[in-house]
Scaffold this active site. Sequence first.
Site, short mmCIF file in Angstrom:
data_model
loop_
_atom_site.label_atom_id
_atom_site.label_comp_id
_atom_site.label_asym_id
_atom_site.label_seq_id
_atom_site.Cartn_x
_atom_site.Cartn_y
_atom_site.Cartn_z
N THR A 1 -26.42 36.63 39.90
CA THR A 1 -27.58 35.86 39.82
C THR A 1 -28.74 36.42 39.30
O THR A 1 -29.70 35.58 38.97
CB THR A 1 -27.72 35.39 41.17
OG1 THR A 1 -28.25 36.34 42.13
CG2 THR A 1 -26.82 34.69 41.67
N GLY B 1 -28.78 39.44 36.81
CA GLY B 1 -28.55 40.19 35.56
C GLY B 1 -27.13 40.76 35.43
O GLY B 1 -26.26 40.42 36.25
N THR C 1 -11.39 38.90 39.58
CA THR C 1 -10.60 38.69 40.68
C THR C 1 -11.65 37.99 41.95
O THR C 1 -11.09 38.22 43.10
CB THR C 1 -10.02 40.11 41.09
OG1 THR C 1 -11.59 40.99 41.42
CG2 THR C 1 -9.44 40.80 40.19
N PHE D 1 -7.59 45.41 38.78
CA PHE D 1 -8.14 44.50 37.97
C PHE D 1 -9.70 44.24 37.89
O PHE D 1 -10.37 43.92 37.15
CB PHE D 1 -7.29 43.05 38.15
CG PHE D 1 -6.05 42.82 37.98
CD1 PHE D 1 -5.47 43.12 36.68
CD2 PHE D 1 -5.25 42.85 39.04
CE1 PHE D 1 -4.09 43.39 36.74
CE2 PHE D 1 -3.88 42.87 38.93
CZ PHE D 1 -3.08 43.24 37.77
N ARG E 1 -20.85 43.86 46.51
CA ARG E 1 -20.85 44.81 47.80
C ARG E 1 -19.36 45.13 48.31
O ARG E 1 -19.27 44.84 49.43
CB ARG E 1 -21.53 44.24 48.99
CG ARG E 1 -23.13 44.32 48.54
CD ARG E 1 -23.90 43.63 49.82
NE ARG E 1 -23.67 44.74 50.94
CZ ARG E 1 -24.62 45.71 51.13
NH1 ARG E 1 -25.77 45.89 50.32
NH2 ARG E 1 -24.64 46.61 52.19
N GLU F 1 -24.36 39.32 43.10
CA GLU F 1 -23.35 38.13 42.64
C GLU F 1 -23.67 37.65 41.36
O GLU F 1 -23.29 36.52 40.96
CB GLU F 1 -23.02 37.23 43.55
CG GLU F 1 -22.80 37.55 44.96
CD GLU F 1 -21.93 36.85 45.84
OE1 GLU F 1 -21.83 35.39 45.72
OE2 GLU F 1 -21.58 37.30 46.93
N SER G 1 -8.12 45.18 45.06
CA SER G 1 -7.87 44.57 43.80
C SER G 1 -7.99 45.43 42.74
O SER G 1 -8.36 45.38 41.33
CB SER G 1 -9.06 43.33 43.68
OG SER G 1 -10.09 44.00 43.84
N TYR H 1 -9.10 40.60 58.38
CA TYR H 1 -8.63 40.08 57.18
C TYR H 1 -7.52 39.06 57.63
O TYR H 1 -6.61 39.34 58.37
CB TYR H 1 -7.84 41.25 56.48
CG TYR H 1 -7.76 41.12 54.83
CD1 TYR H 1 -9.19 41.18 54.12
CD2 TYR H 1 -6.89 40.14 54.35
CE1 TYR H 1 -9.16 40.95 52.90
CE2 TYR H 1 -6.94 39.82 52.96
CZ TYR H 1 -8.10 40.35 52.13
OH TYR H 1 -8.10 39.93 50.91
N PRO I 1 -21.83 36.59 34.09
CA PRO I 1 -21.12 37.85 33.75
C PRO I 1 -19.84 37.81 34.50
O PRO I 1 -19.56 36.95 35.29
CB PRO I 1 -22.04 38.63 34.79
CG PRO I 1 -23.19 37.97 34.86
CD PRO I 1 -22.93 36.62 34.90
#
Lengths: 666, 627
Positions: free
Chosen positions: B339, B341, B208, B276, B286, B337, B273, B547, B203
């Site tokens: 994995t 669907g 990003t 995009f 998440r 992520e 992000s 961050y 998918p």
Amino acid sequence: LAPRHPMLKKRDSFEDILEERRHSSDLRYALRCYTPTLYKGLVPCKASMLKSIVLQSDHLQYVIKQVSSESGDSTECVAEEASLILDEMAHRLQLSTVRFFVFTLSKAFKRLFRSVCVNEEGIQRLQQAVQEHPVVLLPSHRSYMDFLMMSYLLYMYDLPLPVIAAGMDFMSMKFVGEMLRMSGAFFIRRSFGGDKLYWAVFSEYVKTMLRNGYAPIEFFLEGTRSRTCKSLTPKTGLLNIVMEPFFKGELFDVNLVPVSISYERILEESLYARELLGIPKPKESTSGLLKARRVLSEDYGSMYVYFGHPVSVRSLTEGKITRSQYNLLPRCIPQKPSADTHEFLNDTAFRLVRIQEGNMVLKPWVLIATLLLQNPDGMDLSSLAEQTDWLRHLALAFGAFLDWPDHAACSEVISCSLALHRHLLSVSAGHVQLSVTDAPQVETTPEEAVFHQAVVVLSCASYRNQILHVFLRPALLAVAMQSANSNRKDDVYNCFNFLRNMFSSEFILCPGDSVQDFEEACYLLMKRGVLQVLEHEIVMSASGHSTLAFLSSVLDPFLQGYQVVSRYLCEETNENLTEKEFIPAVRNFALKLILAGRLKCYEALSSDLQKNALAAFLRLKAVMKVKVGDQVTLKVNKIAVNSLEDTLGKSDVISHQNSWWSRLVL
Amino acid sequence: MASNSSSSTAQQRLRIIAGHLQKRPEDEHPSVAAQECKAETSRSNPSSATPVPKRRQEIMKWNGWGYSDSRFLFNKKGQAEFTGKRYRLSGLILPSLKDWFEGTFGANLQHKSPATPTVNLSAVAPPDLNEPFVEDLKAAGVAMSHDPEDRVFRAHGHCLHEIFALREGRIGRVPDMVVWPSCHKDVEKIVELACKHNVCLIPYGGGTSVSSALECPREETRSIVSLDTSQMNRILWIDEKNLTAHVEAGIIGQDLERQLNECGYCTGHEPDSMEFSSLGGWVATRASGMKKNIYGNIEELVVHIKMVTPRGVIEKSCLGPRMSTGPDIHHFILGSEGTLGVVTEVTLKIRPIPEYQKYGSVVFPNFQQGVACLREVARQRCAPASIRLMDNEQFQFGHALKPQVSSIFTSFLDGLKKFYITKFKGFDPHHLCVATLLFEGDRGKVLQHEKQVYDIAAKFGGLAAGEDNGQRGYMLTFVIAYLRDLGMDYYVIGESFETSVPWDRVLDLCRNVKERIVRECKERGVQFPPLSTCRVTQTYDAGACVYFYFAFNYRGLSDPVHVYEQVEHAAREEILANGGSLSHHHGVGKLRKEWMKESVSSVGLGMLKSVKEYVDPQNVFGNRNLL
């Protein structure tokens, strides 16, 4: 951490710091502008502020609440107690006191020592290290002089003055204790096992100073002064405290700096010997210290201070400690070190002590003392010179940090050494012998005579002991080869391992390094042409006898001493031997053997050896401690002790002390 | 911000969004009515009608961040400028950027490391197509392509190593084809056919990812099909009674927000992000939004999720706001992520557009004081919509991005402010740090709230430093990704990564990780000290999100990307050792997989694996992320 083969180690050269002191004003020097290099992350804070930071800390607050709820005392009451503990403990470092010490010590050092030698490259490394991360100084401990000298040197090189963990016994010297406090010492009770509050105050105090970069923390891994000049089995408590801020992420890194301080002649030499023989240690008192003024008039030769390479705790722990184990508990809650942390601490402590040992400067006298101890009936000067020279080369080949004067004849070096240590010797008609020189005029009992001689022997042994770490592993191998049933490598290794276990309280032998030590011993002796190590066998070379015999006799006093202890345990003990009675009883037993002419080894009288032997028997489960009421008694498994003694006895084949030399000469 | 009435504040808000987001043709109308699936009817509609075209490379860079027309460059005079018209910074000169850039990285404008200008199509391996699958798909009428440019575009996210390779013209394994479902039914069909013909589906939402999640696994031998959700971008309905909206998961953040705004609503979910990234991507990783303090993170925003798996469709039967029906099945989907669907439709909470919005900033004498203040704000649970604390390095970086001031008066004022803070208040310019704030709500409450926060700040030595600084701070988050491309033109590479950590460990973690980066760079032969900086970007009751930015000059290194990866690896180890999490919102992907077991325990990992085994036994969703 420790290089595999010590002889590959490069060592720095020394500068004599007294040189300049002899040519310029001590007063001006003591008053000079002192601008130490500072830690880049320093949180500026006065000594008085420290106290409130410690008392307010989450850790201490947590423990105060815990103690209060356990004891039922109010938190205010417990906090007050904590505050008193801190008052008793805290240093009050002030520059003026340090300046006073610098002035007086300059005078004293110049009188006591011919030179005080420091490796300046080590100082430069320390200057670098001090800026980067909080530093922990770990000097060896042989004399009261040690920490005075440390502070003196750091002042001298514009390094931040350390705060020093000192034993409470100093505090009994009223004035001196306070002086030391003002020069940076803080005082810890000798035992506070179960006292949570004390431990919390103490550990938080140390950690706060470390975290804030307040000052380098100085403490003695060995915990106390070594009376024998052998390094003592290191303690890990303080090491854990100074590493915890790293484990818990509060510091990026901590630098550990091992420092080796060695003395050509130790100030406390005969004091120590007396103490080991059970002649009670005078309580530290100011008046006692004043009496010690007499020592100022004597010549103590040179003193050496070697600052080792800083060891980063971060790199030490790499792959050994998972710091995330501290993630799941609030960091203020005290946590006992986990099993692997404990193993790591122990391992690190041993390695640091080995670094200290390796950087300890050895003087020619150490070689001479070794030889004189092996020849209780004395030696001719010529043969002493010959053997000393032989020994010198062996020691160098094994990586000894030997300070042998350049361009001096061996005999000259020897006569200088003998002169410095004349109080332990008698020299007449080219014959030199260890002997009592200042024997009292009054009639002495045979017992007293033995003790007088023992003081000389133990004093001398304290010099030999300084070089033991160089010979230790090959010597264990030499003894193992004599006692093994065959030349087979695994037989020899088993014997080696047995001896290693037996002597692990006596010498610095890292637990778990058994294979490494064995290989190191094999390597050294192979390189020396003493052995051939084949795939399954170890074979002595034709020329190897003398070296092996010498190495065996190095361990001989210890083998004999342990045998005396085991014989005592088998023959003399009754059901109710208490732990307290053990030392005096063994001493009496050994004394009787000596008086009866059945034992020549005066070192068996040493309480240090006796204690270590008992520790070995306890460790090997031949003796058990049983608590009866408030007494601890020793239960002896005589069969087990007997069998240990047998195994030790097998290696004790050298009846004639100096047999190795005759073999060499032949 | 000077708006006084509620109607003008709404417009104000719109202008701000429009300011940093793409401008759209005015004639376009939002399509916010429930619609039938376009699968049969509007297949032939040109893709230009949708905000994200199928051929994304026509408006976006194929080897860098964002829109092709927007980029930083040093002009002939050596001044930095930002091109294009999309952003507030567009067309402006940034006079101090050059000095900062050269000074910080030891870089030199003479030393350029330009990117390969166009895709070298011959370097793209020919597609390995599963013909029966392609035939069946054609029959089903799903849009598809095996054009190399389309495939290359979908073979990567925005990890440094991915972009670096593209700039050098190196192209690894790429998907063999791209399919564009236009609705849930299309996805069902695609997944069914993929299972039938055993092809690997990956998918693709906004592209990003910064966790190597989009990288085609090397060991994959089947035909790889990139499932691009961008054409599933409609808001299907809005329920004003319950304040929810049902949206197709391919919609990207800015479109979702704009279309809702036009109806007077917003989701308030604004990840950095958001220009995009897609709704489905947020669910699958998440995601966390800048204004989560008011609106919540993605897991608090979703009411209902529909996902197509090889086993069929998973969804809940009602729109109840909370359920006690065993473990929440949403939590198998959130963070999966890609994995398990494809998320096709999501019902989200919406809120009326806030009446009033106000930026702010506070200067602190040092980072410790700043963190203490944020902690206190969190303790009192009075965090504004957003509160972020930049460290000193980032504060200086922010200053370097100040556009040329037009009036002498402004520059005089700036000078005065600086004088006041550094000289009068005694703040050390090498230690001070700044918190940026964003307040939202009704005007009275915002002003009251603002006072509360500034009062707390004052207790920690904080000085209010104006709205401009605050606003500029937030604007930077949209352009910072463009800056990396500028750095890469001059031998500077870098990246960001994040973590979450309990409050009491924030300072220690920040210091240790920053120092670890500096030290690792030095040990690996990086010639100039790296930029190693951090900010606290989110506050929670029990901790914060931190961050990190990390960049260095790679001249003289033979394998800069390898060095970069080693340093990032070490930094992550350091984070974990200091009690930080593996990720707060970027996800695990393939980049951080090795630490999953340590992070969630082997039982935890086993649980996730068994879900995967049940849902997708053939490993059709074979991107190999996470597990």
